[in-house]
Motif scaffolding. Structure first.
Motif, PDB file in Angstrom:
ATOM      1  N   SER A   1     -54.442 -18.191 -34.624  1.00  0.00           N
ATOM      2  CA  SER A   1     -54.380 -17.162 -33.709  1.00  0.00           C
ATOM      3  C   SER A   1     -53.375 -17.463 -32.446  1.00  0.00           C
ATOM      4  N   ILE A   2     -52.358 -16.910 -32.163  1.00  0.00           N
ATOM      5  CA  ILE A   2     -51.624 -17.029 -30.986  1.00  0.00           C
ATOM      6  C   ILE A   2     -51.828 -15.998 -29.839  1.00  0.00           C
ATOM      7  N   SER A   3     -52.184 -16.251 -28.762  1.00  0.00           N
ATOM      8  CA  SER A   3     -52.276 -15.138 -27.469  1.00  0.00           C
ATOM      9  C   SER A   3     -51.205 -15.630 -26.370  1.00  0.00           C
ATOM     10  N   THR A   4     -50.844 -14.456 -25.956  1.00  0.00           N
ATOM     11  CA  THR A   4     -49.703 -14.595 -24.720  1.00  0.00           C
ATOM     12  C   THR A   4     -50.165 -13.656 -23.627  1.00  0.00           C
ATOM     13  N   PHE A   5     -49.519 -13.726 -22.487  1.00  0.00           N
ATOM     14  CA  PHE A   5     -49.917 -12.961 -21.675  1.00  0.00           C
ATOM     15  C   PHE A   5     -49.115 -11.647 -21.515  1.00  0.00           C
ATOM     16  N   ASN A   6     -49.943 -10.433 -21.085  1.00  0.00           N
ATOM     17  CA  ASN A   6     -49.463  -9.029 -20.945  1.00  0.00           C
ATOM     18  C   ASN A   6     -48.382  -9.155 -19.838  1.00  0.00           C
ATOM     19  N   THR A   7     -47.358  -8.489 -19.705  1.00  0.00           N
ATOM     20  CA  THR A   7     -46.669  -8.133 -18.492  1.00  0.00           C
ATOM     21  C   THR A   7     -46.545  -9.305 -17.630  1.00  0.00           C
ATOM     22  N   PRO A   8     -46.062 -10.401 -18.005  1.00  0.00           N
ATOM     23  CA  PRO A   8     -45.773 -11.573 -17.259  1.00  0.00           C
ATOM     24  C   PRO A   8     -44.777 -11.292 -15.966  1.00  0.00           C
ATOM     25  N   MET A   9     -45.083 -11.885 -15.025  1.00  0.00           N
ATOM     26  CA  MET A   9     -43.930 -11.591 -13.786  1.00  0.00           C
ATOM     27  C   MET A   9     -43.521 -13.053 -13.372  1.00  0.00           C
ATOM     28  N   ASP A  10     -43.647 -14.074 -14.054  1.00  0.00           N
ATOM     29  CA  ASP A  10     -43.116 -15.390 -13.658  1.00  0.00           C
ATOM     30  C   ASP A  10     -42.798 -16.042 -14.990  1.00  0.00           C
ATOM     31  N   VAL A  11     -41.877 -16.687 -14.954  1.00  0.00           N
ATOM     32  CA  VAL A  11     -41.082 -17.369 -16.207  1.00  0.00           C
ATOM     33  C   VAL A  11     -42.063 -18.291 -16.752  1.00  0.00           C
ATOM     34  N   THR A  12     -42.846 -19.326 -16.032  1.00  0.00           N
ATOM     35  CA  THR A  12     -43.818 -19.872 -16.598  1.00  0.00           C
ATOM     36  C   THR A  12     -44.875 -19.409 -17.303  1.00  0.00           C
ATOM     37  N   VAL A  13     -45.506 -18.370 -16.786  1.00  0.00           N
ATOM     38  CA  VAL A  13     -46.484 -17.666 -17.503  1.00  0.00           C
ATOM     39  C   VAL A  13     -46.098 -16.773 -18.838  1.00  0.00           C
ATOM     40  N   ALA A  14     -44.913 -16.542 -18.817  1.00  0.00           N
ATOM     41  CA  ALA A  14     -44.205 -15.587 -19.680  1.00  0.00           C
ATOM     42  C   ALA A  14     -44.234 -16.598 -20.962  1.00  0.00           C
ATOM     43  N   GLU A  15     -43.951 -17.849 -20.864  1.00  0.00           N
ATOM     44  CA  GLU A  15     -43.706 -18.811 -21.930  1.00  0.00           C
ATOM     45  C   GLU A  15     -44.932 -19.692 -22.136  1.00  0.00           C
ATOM     46  N   LEU A  16     -46.095 -19.284 -21.702  1.00  0.00           N
ATOM     47  CA  LEU A  16     -47.250 -19.780 -22.328  1.00  0.00           C
ATOM     48  C   LEU A  16     -47.773 -19.360 -23.381  1.00  0.00           C
ATOM     49  N   ALA A  17     -48.558 -20.101 -24.427  1.00  0.00           N
ATOM     50  CA  ALA A  17     -49.235 -19.405 -25.457  1.00  0.00           C
ATOM     51  C   ALA A  17     -50.454 -20.127 -25.574  1.00  0.00           C
ATOM     52  N   ILE A  18     -51.476 -19.771 -25.803  1.00  0.00           N
ATOM     53  CA  ILE A  18     -52.713 -20.403 -26.267  1.00  0.00           C
ATOM     54  C   ILE A  18     -53.119 -20.087 -27.797  1.00  0.00           C
ATOM     55  N   GLU A  19     -53.189 -21.025 -28.426  1.00  0.00           N
ATOM     56  CA  GLU A  19     -53.356 -21.085 -30.082  1.00  0.00           C
ATOM     57  C   GLU A  19     -54.990 -21.447 -30.228  1.00  0.00           C
ATOM     58  N   THR A  20     -55.384 -20.642 -31.057  1.00  0.00           N
ATOM     59  CA  THR A  20     -57.106 -20.883 -31.327  1.00  0.00           C
ATOM     60  C   THR A  20     -56.872 -20.923 -32.880  1.00  0.00           C
ATOM     61  N   PHE A  21     -57.875 -21.974 -33.422  1.00  0.00           N
ATOM     62  CA  PHE A  21     -57.897 -22.280 -34.760  1.00  0.00           C
ATOM     63  C   PHE A  21     -59.346 -21.559 -35.093  1.00  0.00           C
ATOM     64  N   LEU A  22     -59.566 -20.489 -35.940  1.00  0.00           N
ATOM     65  CA  LEU A  22     -60.754 -19.992 -36.375  1.00  0.00           C
ATOM     66  C   LEU A  22     -61.186 -20.625 -37.894  1.00  0.00           C
ATOM     67  N   PRO A  23     -62.435 -21.003 -37.841  1.00  0.00           N
ATOM     68  CA  PRO A  23     -62.724 -21.482 -39.252  1.00  0.00           C
ATOM     69  C   PRO A  23     -62.594 -20.494 -40.304  1.00  0.00           C
ATOM     70  N   ALA A  24     -62.108 -20.883 -41.190  1.00  0.00           N
ATOM     71  CA  ALA A  24     -61.917 -19.774 -42.599  1.00  0.00           C
ATOM     72  C   ALA A  24     -62.827 -19.802 -43.581  1.00  0.00           C
ATOM     73  N   ASP A  25     -63.706 -20.768 -43.419  1.00  0.00           N
ATOM     74  CA  ASP A  25     -64.914 -20.576 -44.517  1.00  0.00           C
ATOM     75  C   ASP A  25     -66.178 -21.269 -43.964  1.00  0.00           C
ATOM     76  N   PRO A  26     -67.238 -20.990 -44.527  1.00  0.00           N
ATOM     77  CA  PRO A  26     -68.813 -21.501 -44.159  1.00  0.00           C
ATOM     78  C   PRO A  26     -68.651 -22.898 -43.876  1.00  0.00           C
ATOM     79  N   ALA A  27     -68.166 -23.484 -44.851  1.00  0.00           N
ATOM     80  CA  ALA A  27     -68.176 -25.083 -44.632  1.00  0.00           C
ATOM     81  C   ALA A  27     -67.763 -25.665 -43.619  1.00  0.00           C
TER      82      ALA A  27
END
Length: 276
Positions: A240-266
């Protein structure tokens, strides 16, 4: 895990002799918007849009920003449009190690640390890794030091034949997903550095179909997982990839947080056993 600044801030440049017309026309055509439709969106006229694109009229700074907004032009490229029209850049590009970014850095570090034991990382517009938690470090066990030298690049680490690629059981499907993701971003941003990265990783050798493990059966997940070997086990993650809403700075606009959710109980059970 501390966030690493990717380098000194640089403002975009645009050839002054070209003017804003060709740039605006390029974005409009890429978005497949007619002059009339753009004019209606921006509260202008098709005649005025035509005059801007042909260089017969110089738009106001407010009009440049309004047109860029309705064409969904990325923040960095909005500055380029302003420069081409003869105006100063509107959006700053603040280095991540600037004191003004303290709250942002602390917040992102708390976020990815709080996501443990699941993997999470922060990347910039060209997938340079700016921060990563222990879940990511676990997946990188055994990667050659040459690939771990800064600046780390998430796409290179994932698809390089000496990186994670040999461990990804569904490499062909995951590779196709990553390349398609980059292709969409290139179309959005028209970024030459991103295009160069795409061409590099797309040229990496891919195992023959017989060598790529397609024996895992139908994917019973709600999204394509990355299935990766670790310490004799196959772990499954949904990205899953998250970015910032309504960024007012170039650096912030180009940041992304990627998270990896376990897809099975194991995978959940195994990661928690490592963390406990």
């Amino acid at each position: 895990m501390s966030i690493v600044a990717p380098g000194p801030a640089t403002l975009p440049t645009a050839p002054a002799e070209a003017g804003i017309g060709p740039l605006l026309r390029g974005w409009r055509e890429q978005r497949r918007v007619s002059q009339l439709e753009l004019a209606l969106r921006a509260g202008s006229s098709a005649r005025h849009i035509s005059f801007i694109e042909t260089g017969r009229s110089r738009p106001s700074e407010e009009m440049v920003l309004r047109l860029a907004e309705h064409l969904d032009v990325p923040v960095r490229e909005r500055n380029a449009l302003l420069l081409a029209a003869g105006y100063a850049p509107h959006y700053p590009e603040t280095p991540l190690d600037d004191p003004a970014m303290d709250a942002l850095r602390d917040g992102m570090e708390r976020l990815i640390q709080g996501y443990e034991p699941y993997p999470a990382l922060v990347v910039d517009a060209t997938y340079h890794v700016l921060a990563a938690n222990r879940g990511i470090a676990m997946l990188l066990d055994g990667i050659p030091e040459t690939l771990l030298e800064p600046p780390l690049n998430a796409m290179r680490l994932t698809l390089h034949p000496e990186g994670l690629a040999p461990r990804i059981r569904n490499l062909r499907a995951w590779r196709d997903h990553l390349l398609a993701q980059m292709d969409r971003q290139i179309a959005l941003r028209r970024s030459q550095p991103l295009r160069a990265l795409y061409e590099e990783v797309a040229a990496y050798p891919v195992p023959d179909p017989a060598e790529d493990d397609e024996s895992l059966g139908p994917v019973p997940y709600f999204a394509l997982p990355m299935q990766i070997e670790h310490d004799g086990r196959v772990l499954s993650f949904i990205s899953s990839i998250s970015t910032f809403n309504t960024p007012m700075d170039v650096t912030v606009a180009e940041l992304a947080i990627e998270t990896f959710l376990p897809a099975d109980p194991a995978t959940v059970k195994y990661l928690h056993s490592l963390h406990s």
